[in-house]
Design a protein around this motif. Sequence first.
Motif, mmCIF file in Angstrom:
data_model
loop_
_atom_site.group_PDB
_atom_site.id
_atom_site.type_symbol
_atom_site.label_atom_id
_atom_site.label_comp_id
_atom_site.label_asym_id
_atom_site.label_seq_id
_atom_site.Cartn_x
_atom_site.Cartn_y
_atom_site.Cartn_z
ATOM 1 N N GLY A 115 -0.551 -31.991 -26.048
ATOM 2 C CA GLY A 115 0.702 -30.240 -26.132
ATOM 3 C C GLY A 115 1.491 -30.403 -24.808
ATOM 4 N N ARG A 116 1.024 -30.676 -23.867
ATOM 5 C CA ARG A 116 2.127 -29.727 -22.973
ATOM 6 C C ARG A 116 3.325 -30.424 -22.992
ATOM 7 N N LEU A 117 3.764 -32.383 -23.856
ATOM 8 C CA LEU A 117 4.783 -32.561 -23.744
ATOM 9 C C LEU A 117 5.500 -31.604 -24.668
ATOM 10 N N ALA A 118 4.684 -31.303 -25.889
ATOM 11 C CA ALA A 118 5.641 -30.621 -27.281
ATOM 12 C C ALA A 118 6.341 -28.979 -26.943
ATOM 13 N N VAL A 119 5.293 -28.679 -25.728
ATOM 14 C CA VAL A 119 5.892 -27.415 -25.502
ATOM 15 C C VAL A 119 7.039 -27.905 -24.546
ATOM 16 N N GLU A 120 7.144 -28.862 -23.916
ATOM 17 C CA GLU A 120 8.177 -28.751 -23.212
ATOM 18 C C GLU A 120 9.409 -29.118 -24.205
ATOM 19 N N HIS A 121 9.198 -30.045 -25.147
ATOM 20 C CA HIS A 121 10.031 -29.872 -26.348
ATOM 21 C C HIS A 121 10.344 -28.424 -27.039
ATOM 22 N N LEU A 122 9.773 -28.117 -27.352
ATOM 23 C CA LEU A 122 9.741 -26.871 -28.213
ATOM 24 C C LEU A 122 10.888 -26.046 -27.071
ATOM 25 N N LEU A 123 10.902 -25.852 -25.730
ATOM 26 C CA LEU A 123 11.490 -24.851 -24.675
ATOM 27 C C LEU A 123 13.124 -25.655 -24.636
ATOM 28 N N ALA A 124 12.688 -26.681 -25.084
ATOM 29 C CA ALA A 124 14.523 -27.542 -25.267
ATOM 30 C C ALA A 124 14.797 -26.594 -26.557
ATOM 31 N N ARG A 125 14.310 -26.265 -26.901
ATOM 32 C CA ARG A 125 15.080 -25.777 -28.977
ATOM 33 C C ARG A 125 15.075 -24.415 -29.344
ATOM 34 N N VAL A 126 13.816 -23.637 -28.058
ATOM 35 C CA VAL A 126 13.324 -22.190 -28.334
ATOM 36 C C VAL A 126 13.960 -21.562 -26.909
ATOM 37 N N PRO A 127 13.824 -19.281 -27.241
ATOM 38 C CA PRO A 127 13.668 -19.267 -25.500
ATOM 39 C C PRO A 127 12.045 -19.208 -25.794
ATOM 40 N N ALA A 128 11.494 -19.426 -24.301
ATOM 41 C CA ALA A 128 10.375 -19.128 -23.728
ATOM 42 C C ALA A 128 10.038 -18.277 -24.451
ATOM 43 N N GLU A 129 10.378 -16.683 -24.867
ATOM 44 C CA GLU A 129 9.713 -15.635 -24.984
ATOM 45 C C GLU A 129 8.562 -16.039 -27.105
ATOM 46 N N ARG A 130 9.572 -17.265 -26.910
ATOM 47 C CA ARG A 130 9.138 -17.170 -29.017
ATOM 48 C C ARG A 130 7.684 -18.548 -28.370
ATOM 49 N N VAL A 131 7.512 -18.494 -27.467
ATOM 50 C CA VAL A 131 6.485 -19.835 -26.938
ATOM 51 C C VAL A 131 5.259 -19.450 -27.146
ATOM 52 N N GLY A 132 3.974 -19.109 -27.168
ATOM 53 C CA GLY A 132 2.713 -19.455 -26.823
ATOM 54 C C GLY A 132 1.945 -20.726 -26.759
ATOM 55 N N VAL A 133 1.201 -20.445 -25.544
ATOM 56 C CA VAL A 133 0.071 -21.790 -25.722
ATOM 57 C C VAL A 133 -1.008 -20.782 -25.874
ATOM 58 N N SER A 134 -1.739 -22.069 -25.871
ATOM 59 C CA SER A 134 -3.254 -21.512 -26.136
ATOM 60 C C SER A 134 -4.349 -22.382 -25.194
ATOM 61 N N VAL A 135 -5.262 -22.469 -24.347
ATOM 62 C CA VAL A 135 -5.795 -22.965 -23.828
ATOM 63 C C VAL A 135 -6.853 -22.627 -22.707
ATOM 64 N N ARG A 136 -7.496 -23.524 -22.704
ATOM 65 C CA ARG A 136 -8.941 -22.997 -22.240
ATOM 66 C C ARG A 136 -8.926 -22.323 -20.675
ATOM 67 N N GLU A 137 -8.200 -22.821 -19.367
ATOM 68 C CA GLU A 137 -8.204 -22.691 -18.037
ATOM 69 C C GLU A 137 -6.303 -22.202 -18.161
ATOM 70 N N PRO A 138 -6.615 -20.985 -18.082
ATOM 71 C CA PRO A 138 -4.481 -20.403 -18.715
ATOM 72 C C PRO A 138 -4.036 -20.557 -17.088
ATOM 73 N N GLY A 139 -4.988 -20.878 -16.122
ATOM 74 C CA GLY A 139 -4.710 -21.011 -14.491
ATOM 75 C C GLY A 139 -3.690 -22.606 -14.150
ATOM 76 N N LYS A 140 -4.098 -23.840 -15.514
ATOM 77 C CA LYS A 140 -3.140 -24.592 -15.151
ATOM 78 C C LYS A 140 -2.449 -24.499 -16.306
ATOM 79 N N ALA A 141 -1.429 -23.410 -16.507
ATOM 80 C CA ALA A 141 -0.636 -23.296 -17.372
ATOM 81 C C ALA A 141 0.168 -22.452 -16.766
ATOM 82 N N GLN A 142 0.114 -21.195 -15.672
ATOM 83 C CA GLN A 142 1.092 -20.865 -14.734
ATOM 84 C C GLN A 142 2.308 -21.001 -14.601
#
Length: 282
Positions: free
Chosen positions: A12-39
């Motif tokens: 999932g983390r790698l997928a987000v990194e590849h997404l961020l190389a393709r689209v602006p960050a404001e178009r990406v959201g993540v669903s995680v059990r512990e949001p602090g780990k995605a700060q």
Amino acid sequence: MIIVTGATGQLGRLAVEHLLARVPAERVGVSVREPGKAQDLADRGVRVRQGDFDDPASLAYAFEGAARVLIVSGPADAAPHRTAIEAARDAGAGRVLYTSHMGANPASPFLPMPSHAETEQDLRASGMPFTALRNGFYADTIVRVIGQGLRSGEIVAPADGPVSWTAHTDLAEAAAVALTEEGRLDGVTPPLTGPEALDLADIAAIASELTGREVVRVTVPDDEWVAGMVARGIPEAQARFMLGMYEASRQGEFAEVGPALGDLLGRKPTAFRDVLAAALAT
């Protein structure tokens, strides 16, 4: 908005990194059990929300405004995935993508495979446009499994069969392509695999070349291997779960090598040799 679940895990983390190389960050959201780990992702402009497959209400919040949702598969249980599919549908997502497996099969002796097959059926029944990414077997899995063997010089395991070991980063990039390029993948994909299928004898030979030390493949009967794992402190149920991987590989469930991943990436997928070399260098 594109939503990725499990964004604090490896794929999932790698997928987000590849997404961020393709689209602006404001178009990406993540669903995680512990949001602090995605700060760190939040600091980069990604929308981070708490979401748990066991809590449908949390998924409704995490998936709010979703155009597409990538459901990164979890344990060998289809029920949580079904909850996530329903949440994506209820959120109005135009497509749901799921990280399935090339070996998805209701009759497989390896327990995750029937779960993947069941989730693919749930996707078909959902009425939504969907993509089931039939990922090749993660190369990192076998790197971890053979760790002790690399140290001892003997890879001791039950009889196995060839597996098209596939790099996490290649599969994450494929997911990002599927999330951002309309029409590239629809329905159940062909197997998204590495460039070659290798058994443990092949892997032992590669390890010998890379380390400069002889690593040999030692085959033991299934029950003897399970007993040895238990003697090392592994619960028997977990050992038999792992045995299912070898049983399925003997049946050829993970042996197919296809062009789909390379076609999607526009390059040759990463070879297992390179994955192992990188692991040995760390």
